[in-house]
Scaffold this active site. Structure first.
Site, PDB file in Angstrom:
ATOM      1  N   PRO A 205       0.789  -1.240   0.000  1.00 48.93           N
ATOM      2  CA  PRO A 205       0.000   0.000   0.000  1.00 48.93           C
ATOM      3  C   PRO A 205       0.819   1.288   0.000  1.00 48.93           C
ATOM      4  CG  PRO A 205       0.090  -0.880   2.212  1.00 48.93           C
ATOM      5  CD  PRO A 205       0.813  -1.880   1.341  1.00 48.93           C
ATOM      6  N   GLY A 206       2.130   1.174  -0.091  1.00 49.25           N
ATOM      7  CA  GLY A 206       2.950   2.355  -0.283  1.00 49.25           C
ATOM      8  C   GLY A 206       3.722   2.832   0.924  1.00 49.25           C
TER       9      GLY A 206
ATOM     10  N   CYS B 293       7.433 -10.438   4.199  1.00 53.59           N
ATOM     11  CA  CYS B 293       6.907 -10.491   5.573  1.00 53.59           C
ATOM     12  C   CYS B 293       6.538 -11.939   5.890  1.00 53.59           C
ATOM     13  CB  CYS B 293       5.717  -9.551   5.757  1.00 53.59           C
ATOM     14  SG  CYS B 293       4.319  -9.830   4.651  1.00 53.59           S
TER      15      CYS B 293
END
Length: 527
Positions: free
Chosen positions: A302-303, A464
Site C-alpha cells: 500500500p505504499g 513479511c
C-alpha cells in the site's frame, strides 16, 4: 507435511459476495467468520462488521472476532475433544468456537455467553444445534481454567504450518508459535522531513499517548572504489503502549506520522543507504557527470515503504540522496550536491491497490504535485503492472528490459506468515500449496526485474514471511542461477534479526516486538 485435521470435514460454504450484517453482535461476528472461511480476508470484512454496529458494541465485536481468529485452530482442537461425535457443519462449529472464546478469553459472564450464543445459533437458522451448543459451553463453564490451559498448551496454527515452522525454527519454535497467538504492538514511523522522532514522542505525551522510542542499527559491507567500506545506519520508530485510533494521533492527517511496523521500517533506509554507496563509488572512481538516478519500488502497495523512501529523499539530513560523498571507511554525505534528478517508478498489479498508494502519498504530501513543488527534482511514476512481465519503457518504440535502475526495492509477494499477529485470518486462508506457488511467483519476479538493474546497482529483497522457502532458500536458488549477483553481507552492527546464509530474518518474538520480516541485499556486478 502433515495436514490440518481440525478443518470442517464435509460441509463447505457456498460462495457469496454479500456479507449480511444484521442480527445480534454475536450473529454478525459469526457471519464474518463464515465469510473468512469462505475466502474473504479480514481486511475486507472488518469495516463492514464494525460499521454495522452501534459505537457501544464495536469494541466487544472487534475483540470477539480477533480473539476467535487468533485462537481458531486451538479452539477447533478443543472442540473436537469435547464433542462425542464429529461436528461437520461449519456454522455450528463456528458458533461454538465464538462461545468458547467468550468463556475462556474474554471473561464474559457464563450465563450471558451461553444464552447469547445459543440464541445466535437460532438466528443463523441452526436451531437444531442449540442442545449441542448449550451442552458443550456449559461443560466448559464448569472449569474454564482447565480448558483454557488445555487450549493454550500448544500452538494455534494449522498443523502443516506448525510442522514447517518446527523444521525452519526448531530452537525458537515454542516461543514463536505462542507469540503468533498474541496481538502485535502498534508502531509509528515519523516523517523525518517534518519532525524528529523525539519531538513527535513529546507531542504524543501531550496527547496522553505513551510511546517508547525503538532504535534499530544496521550495518552492511559495500565496495567503495578499491577499498572495503561499511555502511551503517540507525532507524528510529515509536512503539505505542496501547493501540490508538489514528485520528487521535497528533497531526496524523498532515502527514507527520504513519502507522508502520518497526521491522518494515528497515527497508527504505537500507536500500537508500546502499544506493548512496553506489553513488559514492561512482563519484570516486569515474567523477561521473550523470546527475540523474532511477529507482524502482516493485510490488509497492500500500505504499508505506515507498513513502518512507520518498521521505528520506526529501529530508535535509544525511539520509538524502541529493548529497553524497566518498568516505575512506564509511559511506556518508555532504552538502555539495551530486544528484539533481531522481526518477522513482512504483508498480503494483491491482488498480485498487494503486489507488491506495496514491491516497497514502497524498496524506503525506508526497504526491507528484508535492514533489514537483519541492526544490529537489523527484519525478514519481506509479504504474499498474504485473511484476513478472513488466519492463520499463515497454510502450516505447525501442523498449527492452535493458538495465535502467540504480536500485530496486522488491517487497515480494509472500504467504505473509510473519504478520499473522496483525492478520490472524492468514492462518485460515493460507494452504500448504500456497508456499510452492508463492515461491514460484517470487522467482518469476526476480528473474524479470534483475536484468533491468544496472551493474553496480542494488536490489533489496524483502518479505513479511517467516518461511525459509520464500526467503533464504529463494535467495540461494537465485544466486545459483545468476552469476552477476553478489550477496551483500550484513555485519555484526545489526541489532535486529537472525543471521542467515543469505540475509537476516526477523521473527515476531525479538526485543523490538516487530513482525516477521526477511531482508537480503544483492549487488549486480559487471559480467
Amino acid at each position: 507435511m502433515r495436514q490440518n485435521s481440525t478443518a470442517p470435514r464435509n460441509n463447505k460454504l457456498k460462495p457469496s459476495s454479500n456479507l449480511i450484517m444484521n442480527g445480534s453482535v454475536r450473529v454478525r461476528v459469526i457471519r464474518t467468520l463464515l465469510a473468512i472461511q469462505n475466502g474473504q480476508s479480514l481486511s475486507s470484512v472488518l469495516d463492514p462488521l464494525l460499521n454495522s454496529l452501534h459505537d457501544g458494541d464495536k469494541g466487544f465485536a472487534h475483540a470477539l472476532l480477533l480473539t476467535t481468529l487468533r485462537q481458531w485452530h486451538a479452539l477447533a482442537r478443543l472442540l473436537d475433544s469435547l464433542a462425542d461425535n464429529p461436528i461437520d457443519e461449519v456454522e455450528v462449529r463456528t458458533t461454538i468456537q465464538v462461545g468458547l472464546v467468550q468463556l475462556l478469553y474474554l471473561e464474559v459472564a457464563d450465563h450471558a455467553a451461553i444464552h447469547e450464543t445459543v440464541e445466535a445459533a437460532k438466528e443463523i437458522e441452526f436451531a437444531h444445534s442449540t442442545g449441542l451448543v448449550n451442552a458443550i459451553l456449559r461443560k466448559v463453564a464448569k472449569n474454564p481454567s482447565k480448558f483454557r490451559k488445555k487450549c493454550d498448551k500448544k500452538h494455534s496454527l494449522p498443523n502443516w504450518l506448525a510442522y514447517q515452522l518446527k523444521q525452519d525454527w526448531s530452537e525458537q519454535y515454542d516461543e514463536l508459535t505462542q507469540g503468533l497467538r498474541q496481538p502485535a504492538p502498534m508502531f509509528l514511523r515519523v516523517n523525518s522531513a517534518v519532525t524528529s522522532v523525539e519531538d513527535y514522542q513529546h507531542a504524543l505525551d501531550g496527547a496522553e499517548i505513551d510511546a517508547d522510542i525503538v532504535e534499530l542499527t544496521t550495518g552492511f559491507k559495500v565496495a567503495n572504489s578499491s577499498e572495503s567500506a561499511t555502511a551503517t545506519l540507525s532507524t528510529k520508530g515509536l512503539r505505542l503502549h496501547q493501540s490508538t485510533a489514528v485520528n487521535a494521533l497528533p497531526d496524523f492527517a498532515l502527514g507527520t506520522a504513519s502507522v508502520q511496523d518497526m521491522h518494515a521500517q528497515l527497508a527504505a533506509p537500507i536500500i537508500n543507504k546502499a544506493l548512496m554507496a553506489k553513488l559514492s563509488a561512482e563519484k570516486s572512481d569515474t567523477e561521473n557527470t550523470n546527475n540523474e538516478i532511477h529507482i524502482l519500488d516493485a510490488c509497492a502497495a500500500p505504499g508505506g515503504k515507498l513513502a518512507h523512501w520518498l521521505e528520506l529523499m526529501s529530508a535535509s539530513d544525511e539520509s538524502s540522496l541529493f548529497h553524497v560523498k566518498q568516505g575512506n571507511n564509511e559511506i556518508s554525505s555532504e552538502t555539495s550536491p551530486a544528484i539533481t534528478d531522481i526518477k522513482v517508478t512504483a508498480i503494483d498489479n491491482e488498480a485498487p491497490r494503486i489507488e491506495r498508494i496514491r491516497e497514502n502519498l497524498q496524506r503525506l504530501n508526497l504526491s507528484q504535485h508535492d514533489l514537483q513543488q519541492a526544490e529537489k527534482s523527484v519525478a514519481l511514476n506509479i504504474v499498474c503492472a504485473d511484476a513478472t512481465r513488466w519492463q520499463h519503457g515497454k510502450n516505447k518504440k525501442a523498449a527492452t528490459n535493458e538495465p535502467v535502475f540504480d536500485a530496486i526495492l522488491l517487497d515480494s509477494p509472500c504467504t505473509a506468515t510473519g504478520v499473522i499477529r496483525r492478520h490472524p485470518d492468514i492462518s485460515i486462508l493460507r494452504t500448504e500449496e500456497d508456499i510452492e506457488q508463492t515461491a514460484l511467483l517470487q522467482a518469476d519476479i526476480l528473474h524479470n526485474l534483475w536484468p533491468q538493474l544496472k551493474a553496480g546497482g542494488y536490489l533489496l529483497y524483502v518479505t513479511c514471511s517467516i518461511l525459509k522457502q520464500e526467503n533464504v532458500e529463494q535467495m540461494q536458488d537465485f544466486i545459483t542461477h545468476h552469476n552477476d549477483a553478489v550477496v551483500i553481507e550484513f555485519t555484526d552492527d545489526c541489532n535486529w534479526g537472525i543471521e542467515q546464509a543469505i540475509g537476516r530474518q526477523c521473527l515476531p518474538i525479538d526485543s523490538a516486538s516487530g513482525d516477521g520480516f526477511y531482508y537480503a541485499l544483492l549487488q549486480k556486478t559487471a559480467e
